[in-house]
Design a protein around this motif. Structure first.
Motif, PDB file in Angstrom:
ATOM      1  N   ASP A 165       0.842  -1.209   0.000  1.00 43.61           N
ATOM      2  CA  ASP A 165       0.000   0.000   0.000  1.00 43.61           C
ATOM      3  C   ASP A 165       0.870   1.249   0.000  1.00 43.61           C
ATOM      4  OD1 ASP A 165      -2.286  -1.518   0.077  1.00 43.61           O
ATOM      5  OD2 ASP A 165      -2.836  -1.005   2.145  1.00 43.61           O
ATOM      6  N   GLU A 166       0.296   2.342  -0.451  1.00 43.51           N
ATOM      7  CA  GLU A 166       0.989   3.628  -0.388  1.00 43.51           C
ATOM      8  C   GLU A 166       0.424   4.445   0.771  1.00 43.51           C
ATOM      9  OE1 GLU A 166       2.267   4.554  -4.854  1.00 43.51           O
ATOM     10  OE2 GLU A 166       0.095   4.627  -4.575  1.00 43.51           O
TER      11      GLU A 166
ATOM     12  N   ILE B  91       5.966   0.982   8.089  1.00 47.24           N
ATOM     13  CA  ILE B  91       5.708   2.111   7.197  1.00 47.24           C
ATOM     14  C   ILE B  91       7.003   2.868   6.997  1.00 47.24           C
ATOM     15  CG2 ILE B  91       4.622   4.399   7.107  1.00 47.24           C
ATOM     16  CD1 ILE B  91       2.078   3.133   8.229  1.00 47.24           C
ATOM     17  N   CYS B  92       7.326   3.183   5.749  1.00 45.56           N
ATOM     18  CA  CYS B  92       8.515   3.984   5.443  1.00 45.56           C
ATOM     19  C   CYS B  92       8.059   5.308   4.844  1.00 45.56           C
ATOM     20  CB  CYS B  92       9.433   3.235   4.478  1.00 45.56           C
ATOM     21  SG  CYS B  92      10.874   4.214   4.018  1.00 45.56           S
TER      22      CYS B  92
ATOM     23  N   ILE C  31       3.413   9.967   0.443  1.00 46.43           N
ATOM     24  CA  ILE C  31       4.649  10.250   1.195  1.00 46.43           C
ATOM     25  C   ILE C  31       5.418   8.997   1.580  1.00 46.43           C
ATOM     26  CG2 ILE C  31       3.799  12.431   2.132  1.00 46.43           C
ATOM     27  CD1 ILE C  31       3.299  10.855   4.794  1.00 46.43           C
ATOM     28  N   GLY C  32       4.904   7.807   1.247  1.00 46.68           N
ATOM     29  CA  GLY C  32       5.651   6.619   1.656  1.00 46.68           C
ATOM     30  C   GLY C  32       4.970   5.327   1.283  1.00 46.68           C
ATOM     31  N   GLU C  33       5.516   4.236   1.804  1.00 48.08           N
ATOM     32  CA  GLU C  33       5.007   2.906   1.473  1.00 48.08           C
ATOM     33  C   GLU C  33       4.856   2.022   2.710  1.00 48.08           C
ATOM     34  OE1 GLU C  33       7.380   3.741  -1.346  1.00 48.08           O
ATOM     35  OE2 GLU C  33       5.499   4.136  -2.439  1.00 48.08           O
ATOM     36  N   VAL C  34       3.967   1.065   2.568  1.00 49.12           N
ATOM     37  CA  VAL C  34       3.758   0.052   3.603  1.00 49.12           C
ATOM     38  C   VAL C  34       4.537  -1.199   3.201  1.00 49.12           C
ATOM     39  CG1 VAL C  34       2.035  -1.356   4.805  1.00 49.12           C
ATOM     40  CG2 VAL C  34       1.454   0.980   4.044  1.00 49.12           C
TER      41      VAL C  34
END
Lengths: 282, 282
Positions: B114-115, B192-193, B253-256
């Protein structure tokens, strides 16, 4: 039914009170509101504003108090908020209850000719606070009983839902009996007359009256968390039967008539002057 | 959906803040919670603990702030409690919203791949508080914009309900972006990153960064009341269309990923150390 009632250290409880009773009081004042509306308790939310000087033992005892009452009253914590505060401990509970659609017991609904009923006994919590403040001395068992009533209210959920179809209007006594009956009178656009001598007192409260505490103080002290309601004369028999089944003391203390406001009469039928009706925050 | 959020003078707002913005903040932090769950606002309860030194003009301005937001957000006051307090002003709002049965957006639900999305811009309210405290000086329009963000959050109810079926998990950013994404990661049992350089900043916040304020402060400051959510890559097109229709800025803003916790990387892909994730009350 959604209801909310907050308690603040120094206003509704004392900062040094046992943490488990503070938790129980926060929850029970709301359960009392649900009972007054005829609702069965289902769930609650808790907002706690902590001064930040509470140790783990305090919080553990507090949580234990909540747990105990959750079990007893069949209610579950489903959410809330926690914040710090530079002020005193404040606890706000939101209680959610269920009532058959359109049958909630409201403040409006009292009719001329109805009778006024109250559960339990009146004035004990206000006297308990006087004992804690060192302003009243009685026998040890009497003082203990009064302080217990101040610390832990006894809501009447077992009675509340059974009043649906019997009570024409109702609420719980928190500001003071006379002030709260005034809320019913105002919402119902009627007058209420209370027979002072018929208001139920505990033996400890009777002992306080014998020592010079005025009845006015008991009828306006607040923090009772008893139910006050009106009902037609035709409901009298069923209400007396209900008192037996539930074990909750029910007392008829007055009548509803045309007019406005609340009056109090003594044993001789003479009006008693009440300069204040209940606890006011400001 | 029932949600509750309290604000306390000296913690969430300053005692000298304009009364109408205090009212609006009390209500809006809860509307933000409803939006994060995909719920449409319906009604609210307000508990107010007043220190007792408020004059009529103050209360009138406060009520005016509530009235204005009631109209704008289509929400009605249905109850509450008023009490005095020996401490600071505290306002507790309980907001009730509606969501299609079983479709509430929860914290759990984010899946690897996911995003991560966020609305609006991050860090403005925390900078606004710094301005009010005299700790940050910028151009007058920039300072004004930041203080406005601290005083009056902008909840996104128009977006919230439309995220149902698109967002896999979500919440509103109140403790701080990193801390709140940590709540999603924990509830969803994922990692989460966040790409630090992709976090949306206002021009005022960019000016503050140019003056030496660290990005860490902005990403952990809290009080943003923006929505943060995760969504599958397949939802990207619909989310970009939704941003256009609602006028709400949406930024990836990031990714899972698999794993636990939240990490932050800089423009070169290097991990940025975060010693604190957000505002903590204790």
């Amino acid at each position: 039914v959604v209801t909310t009632d907050a308690i603040v250290a120094g206003v509704h409880f004392l900062a040094g009170d046992p943490p488990e009773t503070i938790a129980q009081k926060a929850l029970r004042v709301n359960l009392s509101d649900l009972a007054a509306k005829g609702a069965t308790p289902r769930a609650y939310l808790l907002t706690a504003a902590w001064p930040g000087d509470f140790d783990d033992a305090w919080v553990k005892a507090f949580a234990w108090g909540l747990k105990r009452d959750q079990k007893r009253f069949g209610i579950t914590l489903i959410g809330g908020d926690t914040t710090s505060t530079p002020g005193p401990l404040m606890l706000n509970v939101v209680a959610i209850g269920e009532v058959p659609s359109g049958r909630m017991i409201a403040r409006a609904g009292a009719k001329p000719g109805d009778e006024v009923w109250v559960t339990g006994s009146i004035g004990d919590a206000a006297l308990g606070l006087k004992v804690l403040k060192g302003e009243l001395e009685l026998t040890a068992p009497h003082m203990k009983a009064l302080v217990a009533r101040f610390h832990i209210p006894e809501p009447k959920p077992q009675l509340g839902s059974k009043l649906i179809g019997l009570a024409s209007a109702g609420l719980d006594v928190s500001d003071g009996l006379i002030a709260d009956l005034g809320h019913i009178a105002a919402a119902s656009r009627v007058s209420i007359c209370v027979r002072e001598a018929d208001v139920p007192l505990s033996s400890a409260a009777n002992a306080a009256v014998a020592k010079g505490v005025s009845l006015v103080e008991l009828l306006t002290g607040g923090d009772d968390y008893e139910l006050a309601f009106t009902a037609p004369v035709s409901a009298r028999g069923r209400l007396e039967a209900l008192a037996k089944v539930t074990g909750v003391r029910l007392t008829r203390i007055g009548e509803v008539a045309k007019g406005r406001g609340v009056s109090v009469i003594d044993g001789a039928g003479k009006a008693v002057p009440y300069s204040r009706a209940g606890y006011t925050h400001f």
